[in-house]
Design an enzyme around this catalytic site. Structure first.
Site, short mmCIF file in Angstrom:
data_model
loop_
_atom_site.label_atom_id
_atom_site.label_comp_id
_atom_site.label_asym_id
_atom_site.label_seq_id
_atom_site.Cartn_x
_atom_site.Cartn_y
_atom_site.Cartn_z
N LEU A 1 6.94 -49.34 9.12
CA LEU A 1 7.52 -50.68 9.09
C LEU A 1 6.86 -51.67 10.05
O LEU A 1 7.30 -52.82 10.13
CB LEU A 1 9.02 -50.63 9.37
CG LEU A 1 9.85 -49.78 8.41
CD1 LEU A 1 11.32 -49.81 8.82
CD2 LEU A 1 9.68 -50.23 6.98
N ASP A 2 5.84 -51.26 10.76
CA ASP A 2 5.14 -52.20 11.66
C ASP A 2 3.65 -51.88 11.67
O ASP A 2 3.01 -51.94 12.71
CB ASP A 2 5.73 -52.10 13.07
CG ASP A 2 5.22 -53.22 13.98
OD1 ASP A 2 4.82 -54.28 13.46
OD2 ASP A 2 5.19 -53.01 15.20
N LEU A 3 3.11 -51.54 10.52
CA LEU A 3 1.72 -51.13 10.43
C LEU A 3 0.80 -52.34 10.49
O LEU A 3 0.94 -53.29 9.71
CB LEU A 3 1.50 -50.37 9.11
CG LEU A 3 0.13 -49.74 8.91
CD1 LEU A 3 -0.18 -48.74 10.01
CD2 LEU A 3 0.07 -49.06 7.55
N ARG A 4 -0.13 -52.32 11.40
CA ARG A 4 -1.15 -53.36 11.57
C ARG A 4 -2.33 -52.75 12.33
O ARG A 4 -2.24 -51.61 12.79
CB ARG A 4 -0.57 -54.57 12.29
CG ARG A 4 0.34 -54.28 13.46
CD ARG A 4 1.19 -55.49 13.80
NE ARG A 4 2.27 -55.20 14.72
CZ ARG A 4 2.23 -55.40 16.03
NH1 ARG A 4 1.13 -55.89 16.59
NH2 ARG A 4 3.27 -55.13 16.78
N ARG B 1 9.68 -51.55 16.13
CA ARG B 1 10.08 -52.96 16.06
C ARG B 1 11.52 -53.15 15.59
O ARG B 1 11.96 -54.27 15.41
CB ARG B 1 9.14 -53.70 15.10
CG ARG B 1 7.74 -53.90 15.66
CD ARG B 1 7.74 -54.93 16.76
NE ARG B 1 6.39 -55.18 17.25
CZ ARG B 1 6.08 -56.09 18.15
NH1 ARG B 1 7.01 -56.82 18.69
NH2 ARG B 1 4.84 -56.26 18.55
#
Length: 333
Positions: A129-132, A151
């Protein structure tokens, strides 16, 4: 502060408004590690949620996921009450430092590792849910995924909200539809990551990025990108606005990616050198070659405007997106 539990704190790697990151070493085992202290989760309820979010990744055991060693709470000092997590120390930077700088086969290797890691996590009920890019660390060129679920925050009515850069958020995150967050949400982020690895930036970077994620169509990859032509439809599906229209699972996306080819030797628009081609003589074609050109509406090198047919090097497909079906010909995607 020089020690937390069994960990000796050696040096500070960095500090932000939210976290402090240390290089640490186990006092008895001499194992190097990264120790991260959260400065914004000191309130009891938030601290409990943060510790839970970090405890679940410790159950994952995959070569492309950073291993978790320990959890705890700072007992005293300026950060008393703040939770901390200890993970593997991965020291080769992150994907954020190589965007747009890798050949296709190396970018593909990263994406394969990320999708394989997500497949492992999703099968165990855990989404990222916070892949970058800065959540994909590099270890000798191999990707190591970190930061699962960090997050999440409590807001009104106990509904979770995701904060952070908008460039890698899925449409369902942009609208706060938290009941729709799941594996397809991670796949959208992988699509943004793939776009950034190839072009140097995610697909939406200007104007209202949130509105672009919700309504703007997926653009076209630049013609200079040395990637398989099948990457465009792959990314369009990964970046579909409707989660149900993306790949059903990370494993499905991984299989689709594996069919695109391991190298950048595929036919690409940017590899064609028109000046060189126009200096080459056009050989006489036999009957089969003439039939091939007539049936599939190819034109000569001198007047064509698209990549050459690899069958004889003298013809161009007028529609590069339509596979050529001539016997023995492999032009087109």
């Amino acid at each position: 502060m020089t020690r937390l539990g069994p960990w000796n704190l050696l040096e500070t790697l960095g500090e932000t408004e939210q976290t402090v990151l240390w290089i640490a070493e186990h006092r008895h085992e001499s194992v190097p590690a990264a120790l991260r202290i959260s400065k914004v989760h000191t309130e009891k309820t938030l601290r409990s949620a943060w510790l839970t979010a970090n405890r679940r990744p410790a159950l994952l055991d995959h070569a492309n996921i950073v291993h978790h060693f320990d959890l705890g709470i700072v007992p005293d000092g300026e950060l008393a009450g703040a939770p901390y997590v200890v993970t593997e120390l991965v020291g080769d930077g992150s994907c954020a430092e190589v965007l747009g700088r890798l050949p296709w086969h190396e970018a593909r290797r990263i994406l394969v590792g990320v999708l394989d890691a997500l497949s492992h996590a999703h099968a165990r009920g855990l989404t990222h849910l916070d892949l970058r890019p800065n959540k994909v660390l590099l270890d000798g060129g191999a990707p190591r995924l970190t930061g699962f679920g960090l997050r999440w925050a409590r807001v009104e009515r106990d509904q979770p909200q995701l904060s952070g850069p908008a460039e890698y958020l899925a449409p369902e995150q942009c609208e706060g539809r938290w009941r729709d967050w799941g594996p397809p949400t991670d796949l959208y982020a992988v699509g943004c990551l793939a776009w950034a690895l190839v072009t140097g930036a995610p697909p939406y970077t200007t104007g209202d990025v949130l509105q672009s994620h919700l309504f703007a169509p997926v653009g076209r990859l630049p013609v200079s990108a040395k990637v398989p032509m099948g990457l465009q439809p792959f990314l369009e599906r990964m970046l579909h606005k409707d989660p149900a229209q993306r790949y059903h699972s990370a494993a499905d996306a991984l299989w689709a990616l594996s069919t695109l080819g391991p190298t950048d030797s595929s036919t690409v628009l940017g590899e064609f050198n028109r000046a060189e081609a126009e200096t080459q003589p056009i050989p006489d074609l036999d009957d089969e070659g003439e039939t091939h050109i007539r049936r599939h509406k190819h034109t000569s090198v001198r007047s064509g405007d698209l990549p050459p047919c690899p069958r004889d090097g003298t013809a161009f497909a007028l529609d590069a997106m339509r596979p050529c079906r001539a016997r023995g010909c492999r032009c087109g995607p």
